[in-house]
Structures are given as C-alpha cells and as structure tokens.
Design an enzyme around this catalytic site. Structure first.
Site, PDB file in Angstrom:
ATOM      1  N   TYR A  39       0.829  -1.201   0.000  1.00 32.62           N
ATOM      2  CA  TYR A  39       0.000   0.000   0.000  1.00 32.62           C
ATOM      3  C   TYR A  39       0.869   1.259   0.000  1.00 32.62           C
ATOM      4  O   TYR A  39       1.837   1.362   0.751  1.00 32.62           O
ATOM      5  CB  TYR A  39      -0.947   0.010   1.195  1.00 32.62           C
ATOM      6  CG  TYR A  39      -2.049  -1.036   1.133  1.00 32.62           C
ATOM      7  CD1 TYR A  39      -2.324  -1.731  -0.035  1.00 32.62           C
ATOM      8  CD2 TYR A  39      -2.825  -1.318   2.251  1.00 32.62           C
ATOM      9  CE1 TYR A  39      -3.339  -2.683  -0.091  1.00 32.62           C
ATOM     10  CE2 TYR A  39      -3.841  -2.271   2.211  1.00 32.62           C
ATOM     11  CZ  TYR A  39      -4.086  -2.959   1.033  1.00 32.62           C
ATOM     12  OH  TYR A  39      -5.085  -3.902   0.989  1.00 32.62           O
TER      13      TYR A  39
ATOM     14  N   HIS B 225      -1.224 -12.355   0.011  1.00 30.18           N
ATOM     15  CA  HIS B 225      -2.068 -11.378  -0.678  1.00 30.18           C
ATOM     16  C   HIS B 225      -2.775 -11.931  -1.915  1.00 30.18           C
ATOM     17  O   HIS B 225      -3.943 -11.621  -2.178  1.00 30.18           O
ATOM     18  CB  HIS B 225      -1.219 -10.165  -1.069  1.00 30.18           C
ATOM     19  CG  HIS B 225      -2.011  -8.910  -1.205  1.00 30.18           C
ATOM     20  ND1 HIS B 225      -1.460  -7.664  -1.080  1.00 30.18           N
ATOM     21  CD2 HIS B 225      -3.324  -8.687  -1.442  1.00 30.18           C
ATOM     22  CE1 HIS B 225      -2.384  -6.740  -1.237  1.00 30.18           C
ATOM     23  NE2 HIS B 225      -3.529  -7.336  -1.477  1.00 30.18           N
ATOM     24  N   ARG B 226      -2.083 -12.712  -2.713  1.00 34.98           N
ATOM     25  CA  ARG B 226      -2.658 -13.310  -3.923  1.00 34.98           C
ATOM     26  C   ARG B 226      -2.059 -14.699  -4.114  1.00 34.98           C
ATOM     27  O   ARG B 226      -0.891 -14.914  -3.800  1.00 34.98           O
ATOM     28  CB  ARG B 226      -2.335 -12.464  -5.158  1.00 34.98           C
ATOM     29  CG  ARG B 226      -3.013 -11.111  -5.214  1.00 34.98           C
ATOM     30  CD  ARG B 226      -4.375 -11.202  -5.867  1.00 34.98           C
ATOM     31  NE  ARG B 226      -5.078  -9.921  -5.865  1.00 34.98           N
ATOM     32  CZ  ARG B 226      -6.276  -9.741  -6.418  1.00 34.98           C
ATOM     33  NH1 ARG B 226      -6.881 -10.750  -7.022  1.00 34.98           N
ATOM     34  NH2 ARG B 226      -6.873  -8.571  -6.358  1.00 34.98           N
TER      35      ARG B 226
ATOM     36  N   ASN C  47      -7.954 -13.831  -1.677  1.00 33.01           N
ATOM     37  CA  ASN C  47      -8.251 -14.117  -3.086  1.00 33.01           C
ATOM     38  C   ASN C  47      -7.915 -15.547  -3.503  1.00 33.01           C
ATOM     39  O   ASN C  47      -7.693 -15.813  -4.679  1.00 33.01           O
ATOM     40  CB  ASN C  47      -7.519 -13.119  -3.998  1.00 33.01           C
ATOM     41  CG  ASN C  47      -7.819 -11.683  -3.657  1.00 33.01           C
ATOM     42  OD1 ASN C  47      -8.955 -11.239  -3.771  1.00 33.01           O
ATOM     43  ND2 ASN C  47      -6.805 -10.951  -3.201  1.00 33.01           N
TER      44      ASN C  47
ATOM     45  N   GLN D  80      -9.558 -13.354   2.649  1.00 36.54           N
ATOM     46  CA  GLN D  80     -10.116 -12.052   2.278  1.00 36.54           C
ATOM     47  C   GLN D  80     -10.452 -12.102   0.797  1.00 36.54           C
ATOM     48  O   GLN D  80      -9.566 -12.197  -0.046  1.00 36.54           O
ATOM     49  CB  GLN D  80      -9.114 -10.936   2.589  1.00 36.54           C
ATOM     50  CG  GLN D  80      -9.730  -9.552   2.492  1.00 36.54           C
ATOM     51  CD  GLN D  80      -8.810  -8.447   2.979  1.00 36.54           C
ATOM     52  OE1 GLN D  80      -8.493  -7.515   2.251  1.00 36.54           O
ATOM     53  NE2 GLN D  80      -8.357  -8.540   4.228  1.00 36.54           N
TER      54      GLN D  80
ATOM     55  N   LEU E  49     -19.167  -3.021  -0.780  1.00 36.50           N
ATOM     56  CA  LEU E  49     -20.289  -2.315  -1.399  1.00 36.50           C
ATOM     57  C   LEU E  49     -20.374  -2.627  -2.892  1.00 36.50           C
ATOM     58  O   LEU E  49     -21.335  -2.233  -3.561  1.00 36.50           O
ATOM     59  CB  LEU E  49     -20.170  -0.805  -1.183  1.00 36.50           C
ATOM     60  CG  LEU E  49     -20.120  -0.346   0.275  1.00 36.50           C
ATOM     61  CD1 LEU E  49     -20.042   1.182   0.353  1.00 36.50           C
ATOM     62  CD2 LEU E  49     -21.306  -0.857   1.080  1.00 36.50           C
TER      63      LEU E  49
ATOM     64  N   ARG F 160     -19.186   7.480   7.286  1.00 38.12           N
ATOM     65  CA  ARG F 160     -19.414   6.193   6.635  1.00 38.12           C
ATOM     66  C   ARG F 160     -18.873   5.050   7.482  1.00 38.12           C
ATOM     67  O   ARG F 160     -19.411   3.947   7.456  1.00 38.12           O
ATOM     68  CB  ARG F 160     -18.790   6.200   5.241  1.00 38.12           C
ATOM     69  CG  ARG F 160     -19.457   7.195   4.289  1.00 38.12           C
ATOM     70  CD  ARG F 160     -19.015   7.032   2.873  1.00 38.12           C
ATOM     71  NE  ARG F 160     -19.524   5.788   2.292  1.00 38.12           N
ATOM     72  CZ  ARG F 160     -19.305   5.414   1.033  1.00 38.12           C
ATOM     73  NH1 ARG F 160     -18.570   6.193   0.244  1.00 38.12           N
ATOM     74  NH2 ARG F 160     -19.790   4.288   0.580  1.00 38.12           N
TER      75      ARG F 160
END
Length: 295
Positions: A58, A131-132, A162, A181, A213, A265
């Site tokens: 990130y 992560h992947r 994933n 995740q 969302l 939010r």
C-alpha cells in the site's frame, strides 16, 4: 503439527466488524499527514472499529510505516487494536523488480513479516495474509515460514486473500487457514454459488470482504436501486447499510473491510451490524442484483 495448530487457534484474536481498510490512507488516496492518521485511528477506535487492514504494497510500500509512526506516538495499549497485513506481491519498478510477480519462498515471507512489524512498530501482527495466490507457490515453503512466525509469537492468526477452493485445499495440507479475504458484495456474489463460502464454513475459515459495497454506487441498475431504497426505507437505514446488512446475514460471518476515510461512513458501517434483514428481503435484494429469481 497438531500442537502448532492448537496454538494458532488459541492465539486467534477477535476481529472487529467492520474492519478498517487502510489502502487509501497514504499515497494511494488521502495522503494523510501523521496528525490525520492519528485522528482517523481515534475515530475508528471510538466507534468500536479496532481492526486495521494493511498490506506491504500500500502506498508503494510506504503506508505501513506512516501508519506505524502515527500509532507509536499515540501510546495506545496494544490489546486495544488489531493489525492485519499481507505479503507476496512484488510490484513492478520497485525493489529492482522488472515485472510484477508473486513471491512466497520461506525467506521472503519471513522478511516481509519482519518488515511489516518494523513498519507498524509492533511486536506482532494479529493476522498475516498471503495477498494473492501464485501458481508457483510451494506449500512447504509457506508452512516453514508460518510455523516459525507462529512459534515466535510474531503472528497470531494466518490466512490468505483471493484464494479459491483448490488453492486453499492445497495449502491446508500443511498449514491451518483462519481467514480468506475475498471479493464479495451484493453485486459480486459468485462465492455464494461456486462453493467457496461453503468450503470456508466447512473448514472454519472466516471470510473478510474487500470492496463490500461492490459496484452499487458506480454502475447501479434501476431495479436494484429501487429494491435497495425500498429496504432502506423499511429498515430506517441508508443504502450502504442495506448492502452491508445483506452480507452480515450470511452464516459464514462475513466481515466487511471498509476502505473509506469518511468518519460518517465508518459509523454507518458499524451501525449496519444491528440490522437483521428478513429472509425474503435478503432474496429480494439478491434477485434484483442478479436480474433473475433463484431456480
């Protein structure tokens, strides 16, 4: 091995619902200064959102360290918050990488975990994720690294991100998986019918939902919007709360990862956990999203 798995289950930390995603806190989004990081952390904690989701990549490998600097200056009790991080993606044009790729040899996983601990200025990660999935991953290498990190107390829980059923099954031959995740939302619900969530329930793997969302606010259809708005009126909720309540209804106990930096939010997401959708309302929403009734 059995002793290690027992230790892993015993040390597993309770994760807040929702989880606060930090991908856009740094250079990939809000570009927070230290004070802004601290204010956002305080807002989350005040609302009962105590779990923060990171990944080494990130902000181009910078956000973890910025977050860690802000966190260290706050003098919080370590057991008052939880930290998640991920490793395995090697980004192009960083670290002398000629191309984007995945790396999961034991030495690299250990190095990545140590770097995240240093960046976040903490002694342990509550959850550490791959992560992947990589087509070249060797599960014995992963097991070697995860076992060492668990034994040293540097991670409390282990998981993936994933991964599909076959990839999880392969890895589970040598190591226990606590979390996966995945992408799941009302507008992206393949995992409800392709066996993924069923498999995760069978093996006690808790799902975390990134982009919970979905595409609702980007490419909404009139039928879906009408159905969501009708439910929002019925349950005295906002549209985003209805989308999250739809996820909360699933028996696998999906934990949304909210990427927003808007405190209102975050609060809305937290309050969505109180909404109990009626059975038929859940199916009305799913039908509207899919564009057809169940068979």
């Amino acid at each position: 091995m059995n002793e290690l798995l027992a230790q892993q289950k015993m040390n597993k930390t309770k994760i807040s619902t929702p989880i606060q995603g930090c991908m856009t806190w740094g250079k990939w989004g809000a570009n927070f200064a230290t004070k802004a990081y601290q204010q956002q952390i305080e807002v989350c904690l005040d609302l009962g959102v105590s779990t923060f989701d990171h990944a080494d990549i990130y902000g181009g490998y910078t956000t973890e360290a910025e977050f860690g600097k802000a966190l260290a200056e706050m003098n919080l009790q370590r057991d008052s918050f939880q930290l998640i991080s991920k490793c395995g993606i090697q980004m192009e044009n960083f670290r002398e990488n000629a191309t984007k790729h995945y790396q999961y040899d034991a030495a690299y996983i250990l190095k990545s975990a140590e770097q995240s601990l240093q960046n976040l200025q903490t002694d342990y990660l509550d959850v550490f994720l791959l992560h992947r999935p990589s087509p070249l991953m060797q599960v014995t290498e992963i097991q070697k690294a995860v076992a060492q990190l668990l034994q040293q107390g540097k991670i409390k829980g282990f998981g993936v991100s994933n991964f599909n059923i076959q990839q999880m099954a392969l890895l589970q031959k040598v190591v226990s998986i606590d979390y996966n995740q995945i992408q799941i939302a009302l507008t992206y619900s393949d995992s409800l019918t392709n066996g993924l969530l069923d498999y995760m329930q069978t093996h006690q793997i808790q799902p975390m939902a990134w982009n919970p969302l979905g595409s609702y606010f980007k490419s909404i259809t009139p039928k879906l919007q009408k159905s969501v708005q009708k439910m929002a009126t019925k349950y005295k909720a906002t549209e985003d709360q209805i989308l999250l309540a739809w996820l909360h209804k699933h028996p696998s106990q999906i934990i949304p990862v909210m990427g927003t930096t808007n405190s209102n939010r975050v609060q809305s997401a937290k309050e969505s956990t109180k909404i109990q959708l009626e059975l038929q309302d859940w199916f009305v929403l799913w039908e509207a999203a899919r564009g057809k009734q169940v068979d």
